[in-house]
Design an enzyme around this catalytic site. Structure first.
Site, mmCIF file in Angstrom:
data_model
loop_
_atom_site.group_PDB
_atom_site.id
_atom_site.type_symbol
_atom_site.label_atom_id
_atom_site.label_comp_id
_atom_site.label_asym_id
_atom_site.label_seq_id
_atom_site.Cartn_x
_atom_site.Cartn_y
_atom_site.Cartn_z
ATOM 1 N N PHE A 1 0.830 -1.042 -0.027
ATOM 2 C CA PHE A 1 -0.129 0.053 0.054
ATOM 3 C C PHE A 1 0.698 1.011 0.029
ATOM 4 O O PHE A 1 0.784 2.226 0.887
ATOM 5 C CB PHE A 1 -0.796 -0.048 1.364
ATOM 6 N N GLU B 1 0.405 -6.712 -16.255
ATOM 7 C CA GLU B 1 0.775 -5.599 -17.299
ATOM 8 C C GLU B 1 1.652 -4.674 -16.802
ATOM 9 O O GLU B 1 2.518 -3.958 -17.240
ATOM 10 C CB GLU B 1 -0.764 -4.807 -17.588
ATOM 11 N N VAL C 1 6.095 -3.986 -16.762
ATOM 12 C CA VAL C 1 7.150 -3.367 -17.490
ATOM 13 C C VAL C 1 6.519 -2.277 -18.485
ATOM 14 O O VAL C 1 5.330 -2.419 -18.778
ATOM 15 C CB VAL C 1 7.598 -4.293 -18.782
ATOM 16 N N GLU D 1 16.737 6.231 -6.988
ATOM 17 C CA GLU D 1 16.934 5.656 -5.721
ATOM 18 C C GLU D 1 18.211 6.127 -4.783
ATOM 19 O O GLU D 1 19.164 6.594 -5.517
ATOM 20 C CB GLU D 1 16.963 4.137 -5.375
ATOM 21 N N ASP E 1 17.574 -3.384 -12.992
ATOM 22 C CA ASP E 1 16.017 -3.244 -13.131
ATOM 23 C C ASP E 1 15.840 -3.426 -14.655
ATOM 24 O O ASP E 1 14.790 -4.206 -14.859
ATOM 25 C CB ASP E 1 15.878 -1.805 -13.014
ATOM 26 N N LYS F 1 13.271 -6.715 -16.145
ATOM 27 C CA LYS F 1 12.275 -6.267 -17.197
ATOM 28 C C LYS F 1 12.349 -7.143 -18.582
ATOM 29 O O LYS F 1 11.415 -7.600 -19.084
ATOM 30 C CB LYS F 1 12.231 -4.750 -17.495
ATOM 31 N N GLY G 1 4.700 6.498 -14.614
ATOM 32 C CA GLY G 1 4.771 6.508 -13.349
ATOM 33 C C GLY G 1 3.516 5.882 -12.621
ATOM 34 O O GLY G 1 2.957 5.018 -12.987
HETATM 35 N N1 LIG Z 1 6.062 3.326 -8.755
HETATM 36 C C1 LIG Z 1 5.975 2.961 -10.140
HETATM 37 O O1 LIG Z 1 5.632 3.911 -10.712
HETATM 38 C C2 LIG Z 1 5.919 1.663 -10.176
HETATM 39 C C3 LIG Z 1 6.025 1.252 -11.700
HETATM 40 C C4 LIG Z 1 5.933 -0.036 -12.271
HETATM 41 C C5 LIG Z 1 6.092 -1.073 -11.453
HETATM 42 N N2 LIG Z 1 5.960 -0.671 -10.056
HETATM 43 C C6 LIG Z 1 6.043 -2.089 -9.038
HETATM 44 O O2 LIG Z 1 5.113 -1.755 -8.154
HETATM 45 C C7 LIG Z 1 5.201 -2.130 -6.906
HETATM 46 C C8 LIG Z 1 4.942 -1.178 -5.950
HETATM 47 O O3 LIG Z 1 5.722 0.079 -6.288
HETATM 48 P P1 LIG Z 1 5.535 1.396 -5.128
HETATM 49 O O4 LIG Z 1 5.938 2.172 -5.868
HETATM 50 O O5 LIG Z 1 4.211 1.288 -4.774
HETATM 51 O O6 LIG Z 1 6.456 0.861 -3.958
HETATM 52 P P2 LIG Z 1 6.404 1.621 -2.485
HETATM 53 O O7 LIG Z 1 5.848 2.963 -2.581
HETATM 54 O O8 LIG Z 1 7.851 1.205 -1.997
HETATM 55 O O9 LIG Z 1 5.242 0.592 -1.632
HETATM 56 C C9 LIG Z 1 5.628 -0.688 -1.153
HETATM 57 C C10 LIG Z 1 4.402 -1.219 -0.482
HETATM 58 O O10 LIG Z 1 4.876 -2.478 -0.044
HETATM 59 C C11 LIG Z 1 4.697 -2.667 1.566
HETATM 60 N N3 LIG Z 1 5.772 -3.960 1.794
HETATM 61 C C12 LIG Z 1 7.049 -3.921 2.125
HETATM 62 N N4 LIG Z 1 7.664 -4.964 2.084
HETATM 63 C C13 LIG Z 1 6.542 -5.950 2.303
HETATM 64 C C14 LIG Z 1 6.300 -7.241 2.842
HETATM 65 N N5 LIG Z 1 7.180 -8.073 2.856
HETATM 66 N N6 LIG Z 1 5.000 -7.821 2.427
HETATM 67 C C15 LIG Z 1 4.048 -6.799 2.136
HETATM 68 N N7 LIG Z 1 4.252 -5.531 1.887
HETATM 69 C C16 LIG Z 1 5.458 -5.022 1.840
HETATM 70 C C17 LIG Z 1 5.195 -1.492 1.828
HETATM 71 O O11 LIG Z 1 4.913 -1.379 3.240
HETATM 72 P P3 LIG Z 1 5.550 -0.236 4.268
HETATM 73 O O12 LIG Z 1 5.531 1.055 3.570
HETATM 74 O O13 LIG Z 1 4.783 -0.374 5.532
HETATM 75 O O14 LIG Z 1 6.936 -0.868 4.339
HETATM 76 C C18 LIG Z 1 4.595 -0.267 0.984
HETATM 77 O O15 LIG Z 1 3.061 -0.513 1.379
HETATM 78 C C19 LIG Z 1 6.834 -2.650 -6.894
HETATM 79 O O16 LIG Z 1 7.119 -3.952 -7.157
HETATM 80 C C20 LIG Z 1 7.372 -1.748 -8.020
HETATM 81 O O17 LIG Z 1 8.559 -2.281 -8.837
HETATM 82 C C21 LIG Z 1 6.137 0.646 -9.460
#
Ligand SMILES: NC(=O)c1ccc[n+]([C@@H]2O[C@H](COP(=O)([O-])OP(=O)(O)OC[C@H]3O[C@@H](n4cnc5c(N)ncnc54)[C@H](OP(=O)(O)O)[C@@H]3O)[C@@H](O)[C@H]2O)c1
Length: 354
Positions: free
Chosen positions: A12, A153, A156, A213, A224, A228, A324
């Site tokens: 989340f 989907e 990537v 990061e 990364d 992909k 994003g």
């Molecule tokens: N951001 C983008 O634009 C984007 C684009 C394509 C794909 N993605 C993919 O989508 C996924 C989520 O991205 P995001 O940007 O939302 O990441 P994020 O902001 O880092 O959020 C990650 C979430 O996962 C939770 N979490 C961490 N470890 C966990 C575990 N062991 N079990 C269950 N939940 C856990 C975190 O909780 P806490 O905060 O409480 O630690 C947080 O709620 C990733 O795999 C990312 O590669 C993201």
């Protein structure tokens, strides 16, 4: 009254919260068209607790709690849960949305979460590259045995249709290869170096802008892009490759003078991911390449560009402007609508029999 379509979220963060914001408004209409009403019956996080409510969690409150850094445990109506895996095994839901962070070396913990959900007969939708890059073939087999969907989907190019384009719009067509610029951070760093910035400065700027990061190794060392590339090779070309199998070199060795000289000639240096069959063997690589002027992959202003090579349809290009969180949340919606359609049909059949 539309029937509930029960969604559980593991993760989340940026993507999950944006999805939850859009769900009651613009996204709900896509489900209403199927005669369904989406409800979030559970949310699991890493450090912000977990909650299950079979009647549906109050999303506004869940968003406020997590944004305030508090724990979702306050909303839990079920027995206390040990960890996210226990959550997946307990949550009453039709579909699991897996959006936890990725460990690019192992694909975990997402692979475990996805497997546990499929074993329970839940559909799975994910934007996490891990399960697709590390375990696609076995997860697809498991999903088939259980008669559920496994869709990815968002793994990537955010919400750009890549996997769904091939699956739904190109029946009978074989993807014979691909080339792509898939990592936005390295593209932005290389673009700044074309303008004369040093590598260190371009990287610092990307970090300040929140694009790179704090530990940028995943991006600049090509991990990364390698994850992909494996996801693409596995899903589109029937491969069974993993990130350590990828021939990989990042952009640390690219110098500003190389980037600037390429640009003066109209060319660009980009980190290019490739999948191709050479003498019947599939090879996947991620390497910095000098792309000639006019090459689709050298186009400026894109966060991702992918060229697919196919047998029946020639070359197909997919170009993403700024991508994003919004686009990734949309990928979840498009996959959820795809898995909801058979759920809606089954409900219609059942109510017709009554
Ligand atoms: N951001 C983008 O634009 C984007 C684009 C394509 C794909 N993605 C993919 O989508 C996924 C989520 O991205 P995001 O940007 O939302 O990441 P994020 O902001 O880092 O959020 C990650 C979430 O996962 C939770 N979490 C961490 N470890 C966990 C575990 N062991 N079990 C269950 N939940 C856990 C975190 O909780 P806490 O905060 O409480 O630690 C947080 O709620 C990733 O795999 C990312 O590669 C993201």
């Amino acid at each position: 009254l539309p029937a509930p379509f029960r969604i559980a979220l593991v993760g989340f963060g940026n993507v999950g919260r944006r999805f939850a914001e859009l769900l009651p408004g613009p996204y709900a209409s896509a489900f209403r068209a199927l005669g369904l009403r989406p409800v979030i019956t559970g949310i699991a996080t890493g450090r912000h607790g977990m909650a299950i409510d079979p009647r549906g969690l109050p999303l506004g409150r869940a968003l406020r709690i997590v944004r305030a850094g508090r724990s979702l445990d306050a909303l839990n109506e079920a027995a206390p849960l040990r960890d996210a895996l226990a959550f997946v095994r307990a949550v009453p839901a039709d579909v699991l949305v897996e959006i936890s962070p990725l460990d690019p070396q192992s694909g975990q913990p997402a692979v475990r979460h996805v497997r546990a959900a499929l074993e329970r007969g839940m559909h799975v939708v994910t934007a996490n590259k891990g399960p697709v890059a590390f375990s696609l073939a076995s997860l697809k087999r498991l999903a088939k045995r259980r008669g559920v969907g496994f869709r990815h989907e968002g793994a990537v190019m955010d919400g750009m249709p890549v996997f769904n384009l091939v699956e739904r719009c190109l029946p009978g067509t074989r993807v014979t290869g691909f080339r792509g610029v898939l990592n936005a951070t390295t593209t932005r760093i290389l673009s700044r170096m074309e303008e004369g910035a040093s590598f260190a400065r371009a990287l610092r700027e990307a970090q300040v802008a929140g694009i790179a990061e704090v530990d940028p190794g995943n991006d600049i060392d090509g991990w990364d892009a390698a994850v992909k590339a494996c996801a693409l090779a596995n899903a589109l070309m029937g491969a069974d490759v993993r990130p350590p199998d990828v021939r990989r070199r990042g952009i640390r060795g690219v110098r500003p003078e190389h980037s600037a000289a390429a640009r003066r000639a109209g060319a660009r240096i980009r980190l290019v991911a490739r999948g191709r069959r050479v003498a019947g063997r599939l090879t996947v690589s991620v390497l910095p390449e000098r792309l000639r002027a006019g090459d689709l992959l050298a186009t400026d202003g894109a966060d991702g560009i992918l060229e697919l090579e196919t047998d029946l349809m020639g070359e197909i290009g997919i170009w993403e402007g700024r991508g994003g969180v919004d686009q990734t949340a949309y990928a979840l919606l498009s996959d959820l609508v795809a898995v909801a359609a058979p759920v809606a049909k089954a409900l219609t059949r059942r109510s017709a029999k009554r």
